[in-house]
Design a protein around this motif. Structure first.
Motif, PDB file in Angstrom:
ATOM      1  N   ARG A 236      -2.490  -0.941  15.716  1.00 42.54           N
ATOM      2  CA  ARG A 236      -2.626  -1.889  14.732  1.00 42.54           C
ATOM      3  C   ARG A 236      -3.455  -1.268  13.565  1.00 42.54           C
ATOM      4  NH1 ARG A 236      -0.125  -5.039  12.896  1.00 42.54           N
ATOM      5  NH2 ARG A 236      -0.885  -6.828  11.874  1.00 42.54           N
ATOM      6  N   VAL A 237      -2.859  -1.167  12.343  1.00 40.70           N
ATOM      7  CA  VAL A 237      -3.432  -0.824  11.196  1.00 40.70           C
ATOM      8  C   VAL A 237      -4.424  -1.855  10.538  1.00 40.70           C
ATOM      9  CG1 VAL A 237      -3.491   0.435   9.047  1.00 40.70           C
ATOM     10  CG2 VAL A 237      -1.649   0.975  10.898  1.00 40.70           C
ATOM     11  N   ILE A 238      -5.447  -1.572  10.305  1.00 40.56           N
ATOM     12  CA  ILE A 238      -6.650  -2.510   9.663  1.00 40.56           C
ATOM     13  C   ILE A 238      -6.939  -1.939   8.267  1.00 40.56           C
ATOM     14  CG2 ILE A 238      -8.773  -3.961   9.522  1.00 40.56           C
ATOM     15  CD1 ILE A 238      -8.157  -4.165  12.910  1.00 40.56           C
ATOM     16  N   VAL A 239      -6.920  -2.522   7.290  1.00 42.25           N
ATOM     17  CA  VAL A 239      -7.404  -2.157   5.974  1.00 42.25           C
ATOM     18  C   VAL A 239      -8.810  -2.934   5.775  1.00 42.25           C
ATOM     19  CG1 VAL A 239      -7.175  -2.006   3.550  1.00 42.25           C
ATOM     20  CG2 VAL A 239      -5.094  -1.195   5.038  1.00 42.25           C
ATOM     21  N   LEU A 240     -10.052  -2.467   5.755  1.00 39.60           N
ATOM     22  CA  LEU A 240     -11.024  -3.426   5.353  1.00 39.60           C
ATOM     23  C   LEU A 240     -11.121  -3.316   3.840  1.00 39.60           C
ATOM     24  CD1 LEU A 240     -12.840  -3.610   7.910  1.00 39.60           C
ATOM     25  CD2 LEU A 240     -11.867  -1.134   7.991  1.00 39.60           C
ATOM     26  N   SER A 241     -11.143  -4.966   3.608  1.00 38.63           N
ATOM     27  CA  SER A 241     -11.278  -5.143   2.199  1.00 38.63           C
ATOM     28  C   SER A 241     -11.818  -6.422   2.016  1.00 38.63           C
ATOM     29  CB  SER A 241      -9.712  -5.418   1.896  1.00 38.63           C
ATOM     30  OG  SER A 241      -9.389  -6.324   0.640  1.00 38.63           O
ATOM     31  N   PRO A 242     -12.765  -6.779   0.866  1.00 38.37           N
ATOM     32  CA  PRO A 242     -13.086  -8.079   0.846  1.00 38.37           C
ATOM     33  C   PRO A 242     -12.230  -9.080   0.581  1.00 38.37           C
ATOM     34  CG  PRO A 242     -13.457  -6.619  -1.323  1.00 38.37           C
ATOM     35  CD  PRO A 242     -12.989  -5.796  -0.114  1.00 38.37           C
ATOM     36  N   ALA A 243     -10.829  -8.608   0.184  1.00 41.29           N
ATOM     37  CA  ALA A 243      -9.897  -9.606  -0.038  1.00 41.29           C
ATOM     38  C   ALA A 243      -8.965  -9.997   1.244  1.00 41.29           C
ATOM     39  CB  ALA A 243      -8.911  -9.077  -1.033  1.00 41.29           C
ATOM     40  N   GLY A 244      -9.846  -9.485   2.356  1.00 41.41           N
ATOM     41  CA  GLY A 244      -9.092  -9.840   3.719  1.00 41.41           C
ATOM     42  C   GLY A 244      -9.210 -11.159   4.383  1.00 41.41           C
ATOM     43  N   ARG A 245      -8.701 -11.302   5.475  1.00 45.48           N
ATOM     44  CA  ARG A 245      -9.190 -12.486   6.056  1.00 45.48           C
ATOM     45  C   ARG A 245     -10.551 -12.015   6.813  1.00 45.48           C
ATOM     46  NH1 ARG A 245      -6.738 -14.444  11.170  1.00 45.48           N
ATOM     47  NH2 ARG A 245      -6.161 -12.071  11.859  1.00 45.48           N
ATOM     48  N   PRO A 246     -11.550 -13.557   6.649  1.00 41.92           N
ATOM     49  CA  PRO A 246     -12.867 -12.884   7.117  1.00 41.92           C
ATOM     50  C   PRO A 246     -12.765 -12.894   8.773  1.00 41.92           C
ATOM     51  CG  PRO A 246     -12.698 -15.001   6.002  1.00 41.92           C
ATOM     52  CD  PRO A 246     -11.411 -14.452   6.206  1.00 41.92           C
ATOM     53  N   LEU A 247     -13.627 -11.576   9.156  1.00 39.85           N
ATOM     54  CA  LEU A 247     -13.752 -11.342  10.726  1.00 39.85           C
ATOM     55  C   LEU A 247     -14.517 -12.658  11.237  1.00 39.85           C
ATOM     56  CD1 LEU A 247     -13.397  -9.271  12.674  1.00 39.85           C
ATOM     57  CD2 LEU A 247     -15.780  -8.244  12.062  1.00 39.85           C
TER      58      LEU A 247
ATOM     59  N   ARG B 287       0.566  -0.814  -1.080  1.00 40.67           N
ATOM     60  CA  ARG B 287       1.896  -0.344  -0.223  1.00 40.67           C
ATOM     61  C   ARG B 287       1.439   0.094   1.124  1.00 40.67           C
ATOM     62  NH1 ARG B 287       4.567   2.604  -5.050  1.00 40.67           N
ATOM     63  NH2 ARG B 287       2.592   2.934  -5.607  1.00 40.67           N
ATOM     64  N   VAL B 288       0.183   0.484   1.225  1.00 48.38           N
ATOM     65  CA  VAL B 288      -0.515   0.756   2.327  1.00 48.38           C
ATOM     66  C   VAL B 288      -0.547  -0.429   3.240  1.00 48.38           C
ATOM     67  CG1 VAL B 288      -2.909   1.306   3.473  1.00 48.38           C
ATOM     68  CG2 VAL B 288      -2.154   2.670   1.426  1.00 48.38           C
ATOM     69  N   VAL B 289      -0.840  -1.531   2.630  1.00 45.24           N
ATOM     70  CA  VAL B 289      -0.870  -2.879   3.335  1.00 45.24           C
ATOM     71  C   VAL B 289       0.697  -3.300   3.920  1.00 45.24           C
ATOM     72  CG1 VAL B 289      -1.669  -5.359   3.371  1.00 45.24           C
ATOM     73  CG2 VAL B 289      -3.047  -3.557   2.391  1.00 45.24           C
ATOM     74  N   THR B 290       1.512  -3.190   2.913  1.00 41.59           N
ATOM     75  CA  THR B 290       2.739  -3.752   3.054  1.00 41.59           C
ATOM     76  C   THR B 290       3.452  -2.992   3.872  1.00 41.59           C
ATOM     77  OG1 THR B 290       3.346  -2.979   0.957  1.00 41.59           O
ATOM     78  CG2 THR B 290       2.901  -5.411   1.091  1.00 41.59           C
ATOM     79  N   GLY B 291       3.431  -1.358   3.604  1.00 42.52           N
ATOM     80  CA  GLY B 291       4.348  -0.425   4.113  1.00 42.52           C
ATOM     81  C   GLY B 291       3.946  -0.246   5.602  1.00 42.52           C
ATOM     82  N   LEU B 292       2.468  -0.257   6.216  1.00 46.29           N
ATOM     83  CA  LEU B 292       1.966  -0.060   7.390  1.00 46.29           C
ATOM     84  C   LEU B 292       1.851  -1.400   8.208  1.00 46.29           C
ATOM     85  CD1 LEU B 292      -0.635   2.780   6.571  1.00 46.29           C
ATOM     86  CD2 LEU B 292       1.874   3.161   7.712  1.00 46.29           C
ATOM     87  N   ASP B 293       2.389  -2.319   7.776  1.00 40.49           N
ATOM     88  CA  ASP B 293       2.324  -3.669   8.295  1.00 40.49           C
ATOM     89  C   ASP B 293       0.697  -3.676   8.681  1.00 40.49           C
ATOM     90  OD1 ASP B 293       3.015  -6.076   9.083  1.00 40.49           O
ATOM     91  OD2 ASP B 293       3.818  -5.214  11.104  1.00 40.49           O
TER      92      ASP B 293
ATOM     93  N   VAL C  19      -6.305   1.293  14.064  1.00 46.68           N
ATOM     94  CA  VAL C  19      -6.471   2.398  12.904  1.00 46.68           C
ATOM     95  C   VAL C  19      -7.457   1.568  11.887  1.00 46.68           C
ATOM     96  CG1 VAL C  19      -5.525   3.857  11.467  1.00 46.68           C
ATOM     97  CG2 VAL C  19      -4.607   3.660  13.745  1.00 46.68           C
ATOM     98  N   LEU C  20      -8.499   2.026  11.550  1.00 41.65           N
ATOM     99  CA  LEU C  20      -9.147   1.543  10.565  1.00 41.65           C
ATOM    100  C   LEU C  20      -9.010   2.081   9.141  1.00 41.65           C
ATOM    101  CD1 LEU C  20     -12.422   0.351  12.585  1.00 41.65           C
ATOM    102  CD2 LEU C  20     -10.237  -0.712  12.398  1.00 41.65           C
ATOM    103  N   VAL C  21      -8.628   1.583   8.421  1.00 40.86           N
ATOM    104  CA  VAL C  21      -8.568   2.169   7.008  1.00 40.86           C
ATOM    105  C   VAL C  21      -9.726   1.881   5.902  1.00 40.86           C
ATOM    106  CG1 VAL C  21      -7.261   3.073   4.871  1.00 40.86           C
ATOM    107  CG2 VAL C  21      -6.131   2.447   7.300  1.00 40.86           C
ATOM    108  N   CYS C  22     -10.584   2.384   5.424  1.00 42.35           N
ATOM    109  CA  CYS C  22     -11.663   2.360   4.548  1.00 42.35           C
ATOM    110  C   CYS C  22     -11.357   2.701   3.353  1.00 42.35           C
ATOM    111  CB  CYS C  22     -12.882   3.061   5.073  1.00 42.35           C
ATOM    112  SG  CYS C  22     -13.487   3.340   6.751  1.00 42.35           S
ATOM    113  N   GLY C  23     -11.366   1.634   2.383  1.00 40.41           N
ATOM    114  CA  GLY C  23     -11.367   1.846   0.884  1.00 40.41           C
ATOM    115  C   GLY C  23     -12.405   2.403   0.208  1.00 40.41           C
ATOM    116  N   ARG C  24     -12.435   2.690  -1.114  1.00 44.20           N
ATOM    117  CA  ARG C  24     -13.240   3.023  -1.830  1.00 44.20           C
ATOM    118  C   ARG C  24     -12.783   2.456  -3.198  1.00 44.20           C
ATOM    119  NH1 ARG C  24     -18.965   4.434  -1.260  1.00 44.20           N
ATOM    120  NH2 ARG C  24     -19.005   4.332   1.131  1.00 44.20           N
TER     121      ARG C  24
ATOM    122  N   VAL D  73      -2.772   8.285   2.605  1.00 43.31           N
ATOM    123  CA  VAL D  73      -3.390   7.449   3.537  1.00 43.31           C
ATOM    124  C   VAL D  73      -1.948   7.243   4.716  1.00 43.31           C
ATOM    125  CG1 VAL D  73      -3.936   4.802   4.394  1.00 43.31           C
ATOM    126  CG2 VAL D  73      -4.735   5.941   2.077  1.00 43.31           C
ATOM    127  N   PHE D  74      -0.707   7.150   4.119  1.00 39.50           N
ATOM    128  CA  PHE D  74       0.636   7.151   5.000  1.00 39.50           C
ATOM    129  C   PHE D  74       0.488   8.515   5.722  1.00 39.50           C
ATOM    130  CE2 PHE D  74       3.698   3.902   4.528  1.00 39.50           C
ATOM    131  CZ  PHE D  74       2.942   3.039   3.721  1.00 39.50           C
TER     132      PHE D  74
END
Ligand code: SAM
Length: 232
Positions: free
Chosen positions: A80-91, A118-124, A106-111, A67-68
């Protein structure tokens, strides 16, 4: 606006990015969307992107390295890097408005269980959820966010005045809409909408929007109203 989507399933985006509003916005050059396979950023012969989670528990976690590498391969700039996550702030619509002012997302899709933290912390990165439910992957969530943001980019929606009339824009849900026929299977259009009296129509719509909000989303209305204070 430039949007880069990082995913393990690029094929999911083929139809949605060709059709309707997103397809037209891309065609018109109002938004440039790149879809990138995270697997292209692995170095082992098995192209492995996931591994067991430290601490045990079921499910696999997407490794940070690909991912990095994928994000860094996009080049440098104000993204602006955004990680899509159910544990994120509600859109919300307000968040979509803010994101629509940015030049590069930049939208990062998890599976699986999601991405290494560290994707969240390291890429702010900002974690964003599209609702209180769990999807199998971030692709549908990324598309939802992309469509919500794209339609707010100037020039994408023909009649921009209509954007200000929608749900959430004035603290209420949208009022009910009707079109022809005037009578459908015994269900008549509210007569006031046929009256031509614009003041009465505006008042009916305000009240109908309020009723709908009370019924479907009472959480949008302040719990305690001061007596005599006007409703929105
Ligand atoms: N273990 C995660 C949890 O409980 O919060 C759920 C992971 S989910 C099965 C796999 C991926 O789907 C997530 O990494 C995220 O990218 C995406 N996803 C699922 N639900 C989502 C939602 N409501 N909003 C945004 N993304 C979602």
């Amino acid at each position: 606006m430039r949007v880069d989507i990082l995913t393990l399933f690029p094929g999911i985006f083929e139809g949605p990015l060709r059709e309707s509003l997103l397809g037209r916005a891309i065609e018109a050059g109002l938004v440039r969307v790149g879809v990138h396979d995270i697997r292209d950023h692995t170095e082992d012969p098995h192209r492995q992107v996931d591994d067991y989670g430290f601490g045990g528990g079921p499910g696999m976690v997407i490794k940070p390295e690909p991912v990095f590498d994928a994000v860094e391969s996009l080049g440098v700039g104000e993204n602006r890097v955004i990680v899509l996550s159910p544990a994120g702030r509600p859109l919300t619509q307000q968040m979509a408005r803010d994101l629509a002012t940015r030049s590069w997302l930049v939208l990062v899709c998890g599976r699986y269980e999601g991405v290494d933290e560290r994707v969240v912390t390291g890429l702010d990165a900002e974690e964003i959820s599209i609702g209180d439910f769990v999807l199998a992957g971030g692709e549908v969530a990324a598309l939802a966010l992309l469509e919500a943001v794209t339609r707010l980019i100037p020039g994408v929606v023909g009649n921009e005045e209509s954007l200000g009339e929608e749900s959430f824009e004035r603290g209420l849900l949208d009022y009910p809409h009707y079109t022809r026929p005037r009578d459908f299977r015994g269900m008549a259009v509210p007569p006031v909408l046929l009256s031509g009296d614009h003041a009465k129509i505006a008042e009916w719509r305000r009240q109908a929007a309020l009723d709908k909000t009370r019924r479907n989303r009472p959480d949008l209305l302040p719990e305690e109203r001061e007596p005599g204070r006007d409703l929105p």
